[in-house]
Design a protein around this motif. Structure first.
Motif, PDB file in Angstrom:
ATOM      1  N   TRP A   1       0.855  -1.185   0.000  1.00 42.29           N
ATOM      2  CA  TRP A   1       0.000   0.000   0.000  1.00 42.29           C
ATOM      3  C   TRP A   1       0.894   1.238   0.000  1.00 42.29           C
ATOM      4  O   TRP A   1       1.929   1.258   0.678  1.00 42.29           O
ATOM      5  CB  TRP A   1      -0.911  -0.011   1.223  1.00 42.29           C
ATOM      6  CG  TRP A   1      -1.947  -1.090   1.159  1.00 42.29           C
ATOM      7  CD1 TRP A   1      -1.791  -2.400   1.503  1.00 42.29           C
ATOM      8  CD2 TRP A   1      -3.288  -0.962   0.695  1.00 42.29           C
ATOM      9  NE1 TRP A   1      -2.950  -3.098   1.289  1.00 42.29           N
ATOM     10  CE2 TRP A   1      -3.891  -2.235   0.793  1.00 42.29           C
ATOM     11  CE3 TRP A   1      -4.046   0.104   0.211  1.00 42.29           C
ATOM     12  CZ2 TRP A   1      -5.212  -2.466   0.431  1.00 42.29           C
ATOM     13  CZ3 TRP A   1      -5.369  -0.119  -0.156  1.00 42.29           C
ATOM     14  CH2 TRP A   1      -5.940  -1.390  -0.043  1.00 42.29           C
ATOM     15  N   PRO A   2       0.506   2.284  -0.745  1.00 43.13           N
ATOM     16  CA  PRO A   2       1.390   3.444  -0.887  1.00 43.13           C
ATOM     17  C   PRO A   2       1.267   4.456   0.253  1.00 43.13           C
ATOM     18  O   PRO A   2       1.300   5.670   0.029  1.00 43.13           O
ATOM     19  CB  PRO A   2       0.923   4.047  -2.207  1.00 43.13           C
ATOM     20  CG  PRO A   2      -0.541   3.748  -2.251  1.00 43.13           C
ATOM     21  CD  PRO A   2      -0.673   2.381  -1.627  1.00 43.13           C
ATOM     22  N   THR A   3       1.147   3.967   1.483  1.00 39.53           N
ATOM     23  CA  THR A   3       1.013   4.866   2.626  1.00 39.53           C
ATOM     24  C   THR A   3       2.292   5.672   2.838  1.00 39.53           C
ATOM     25  O   THR A   3       2.238   6.869   3.136  1.00 39.53           O
ATOM     26  CB  THR A   3       0.663   4.070   3.891  1.00 39.53           C
ATOM     27  OG1 THR A   3      -0.388   3.152   3.587  1.00 39.53           O
ATOM     28  CG2 THR A   3       0.225   4.996   5.012  1.00 39.53           C
ATOM     29  N   SER A   4       3.420   5.020   2.668  1.00 42.44           N
ATOM     30  CA  SER A   4       4.710   5.705   2.802  1.00 42.44           C
ATOM     31  C   SER A   4       5.201   6.223   1.468  1.00 42.44           C
ATOM     32  O   SER A   4       5.634   7.367   1.352  1.00 42.44           O
ATOM     33  CB  SER A   4       5.746   4.761   3.419  1.00 42.44           C
ATOM     34  OG  SER A   4       5.365   4.386   4.720  1.00 42.44           O
ATOM     35  N   ASP A   5       5.162   5.374   0.452  1.00 38.90           N
ATOM     36  CA  ASP A   5       5.601   5.785  -0.878  1.00 38.90           C
ATOM     37  C   ASP A   5       4.980   4.852  -1.897  1.00 38.90           C
ATOM     38  O   ASP A   5       4.556   3.740  -1.577  1.00 38.90           O
ATOM     39  CB  ASP A   5       7.129   5.744  -0.977  1.00 38.90           C
ATOM     40  CG  ASP A   5       7.660   6.636  -2.095  1.00 38.90           C
ATOM     41  OD1 ASP A   5       6.837   7.276  -2.788  1.00 38.90           O
ATOM     42  OD2 ASP A   5       8.889   6.691  -2.274  1.00 38.90           O
ATOM     43  N   TRP A   6       4.938   5.303  -3.128  1.00 37.66           N
ATOM     44  CA  TRP A   6       4.405   4.497  -4.211  1.00 37.66           C
ATOM     45  C   TRP A   6       5.448   3.486  -4.683  1.00 37.66           C
ATOM     46  O   TRP A   6       6.628   3.816  -4.799  1.00 37.66           O
ATOM     47  CB  TRP A   6       3.996   5.368  -5.397  1.00 37.66           C
ATOM     48  CG  TRP A   6       2.714   6.105  -5.165  1.00 37.66           C
ATOM     49  CD1 TRP A   6       2.573   7.393  -4.759  1.00 37.66           C
ATOM     50  CD2 TRP A   6       1.392   5.575  -5.326  1.00 37.66           C
ATOM     51  NE1 TRP A   6       1.250   7.715  -4.644  1.00 37.66           N
ATOM     52  CE2 TRP A   6       0.493   6.623  -4.992  1.00 37.66           C
ATOM     53  CE3 TRP A   6       0.879   4.347  -5.710  1.00 37.66           C
ATOM     54  CZ2 TRP A   6      -0.890   6.466  -5.037  1.00 37.66           C
ATOM     55  CZ3 TRP A   6      -0.498   4.178  -5.752  1.00 37.66           C
ATOM     56  CH2 TRP A   6      -1.367   5.230  -5.425  1.00 37.66           C
TER      57      TRP A   6
END
Length: 361
Positions: free
Chosen positions: A35-40
């Motif tokens: 999941w891109p919560t921190s980064d894609w």
């Protein structure tokens, strides 16, 4: 039949809602895709996508629509395409204009999921409480579907009477919801579709009243319940002097963050195993609203537009060419930001639809 998005016993789950409304299923995050919560996480273009056609299409989009600030395409939860205009990049905040309406839909859903609001009940609007006021029959579902019947001239052309301009920059700017709620009925509630920024600002005040939060405190709610769980770090919401979020028009954010927001809706309101929006709320957004003959801007759901990226897609659309398109059949989100003149609005809208279409091969 519209789905009941209120949650609780007796409301249909997302599979039943989709079946009832004839909606495309919403895909789950692919196994092994972070999941891109921190980064894609980046990915490669699918083999069926014609790379030369895609590059030519992107070059056209960056050159020919006045200013294009950002173009982002996410598929399968991975970042596949990213292009920026001059003085813009991954962290640059971009205009939202009316894409903020779809953010408002998400915020409203959170409150519905918390049991604070019932969208089928008469809308709790102080200006409509006088006994016998026909506006007292308007419910919140009709506001979310732009079908309240209130008079509101959504006009952006110089020299023409515009409730939008008067509300945000004229006599209504100190209290945008009061300005909009003071308008008379033009049609019986629920019988006439009329896209209205005033409607959204009424909803934002309803939400503030339900939460007991305004201004910076409401902004904290936005961050705690929506932005931070998604990893959206750039949003800048704007408030009027009364403390109401101007959810019709003003929440600046980066293209990557709008892609995160689109991915939340593509994943049925679930993020990394946590349900942020109540079951059925995304399907409610993409279930068509009744529209009378003669509506030319396209089909509408509940604070989301329909079909821009092909049948079954839904999108957050904004003035001057802002778009976040969700295409369930492709497991894809496409974002475009810029400043495009009114004369080119149909052309840039078609360009965004064609961009999504290139991924169908």
């Amino acid at each position: 039949m519209d789905p009941d998005p209120r949650g609780g016993r007796g409301s249909p789950g997302p599979g039943r809602v989709s079946a009832m409304a004839g909606l495309l299923p919403l895909p789950a995050q692919p196994a092994g895709t972070p999941w891109p919560t921190s980064d894609w996480t980046s990915g490669d273009l699918p083999g069926h996508v014609d790379r030369s056609r895609l590059e030519a299409h992107l070059a056209h989009g960056l050159k020919d629509f006045d200013e294009t600030h950002a173009v982002v395409v996410v598929q399968g939860g991975r970042l596949l395409v990213e292009r920026y205009g001059p003085e813009h990049g991954p962290d640059a905040t971009c205009l939202s204009w009316s894409m903020a309406k779809s953010l408002t839909h998400a915020l409203f859903g959170i409150a519905v999921g918390d049991g604070l609001l019932d969208i089928q009940a008469p809308a709790p609007v102080p200006e409509w409480r006088t006994p016998g006021d026909p506006r007292g029959a308007i419910n919140t579902d009709q506001l979310l579907r732009m079908s309240s019947g209130l008079k509101f001239d959504e006009v952006y052309e110089p020299g023409k009477a515009s409730d939008t301009i008067e509300m945000m920059w004229g006599s209504g700017k100190a209290n945008v919801a009061h300005y909009a709620a003071s308008q008379p009925l033009a049609h019986p509630p629920g019988t006439f579709f009329s896209y209205s920024s005033g409607t959204t600002n009424i909803l934002c005040r309803i939400l503030s009243d339900a939460l007991g939060r305004r201004g910076a405190d409401f902004g904290d709610f936005m961050r705690e319940r929506l932005f931070e769980p998604l990893g959206m770090r750039t949003p800048i919401p704007k408030f009027d002097p009364a403390g109401t979020f101007i959810g019709s028009s003003f929440c600046f954010a980066s293209a990557r963050d709008f892609a995160r927001f689109g991915l939340l809706y593509l994943r049925d309101g679930v993020w990394d195993g946590r349900r942020l929006l109540p079951e059925g709320w995304v399907d409610y957004a993409r279930t068509p609203t009744f529209q009378q003959a003669g509506v030319t801007d396209g089909r509408y759901g509940a604070h989301w537009w329909l079909d821009l990226g092909g049948p079954g897609s839904f999108s957050a659309n904004g003035h001057e060419g802002q778009f976040t398109v969700v295409a369930p059949d492709l497991d894809l989100v496409a974002v475009r930001h810029g400043r495009t003149s009114t004369e080119k609005k149909d052309a840039v809208k078609a360009w965004v639809g064609d961009l999504v279409g290139l991924f169908r091969g």
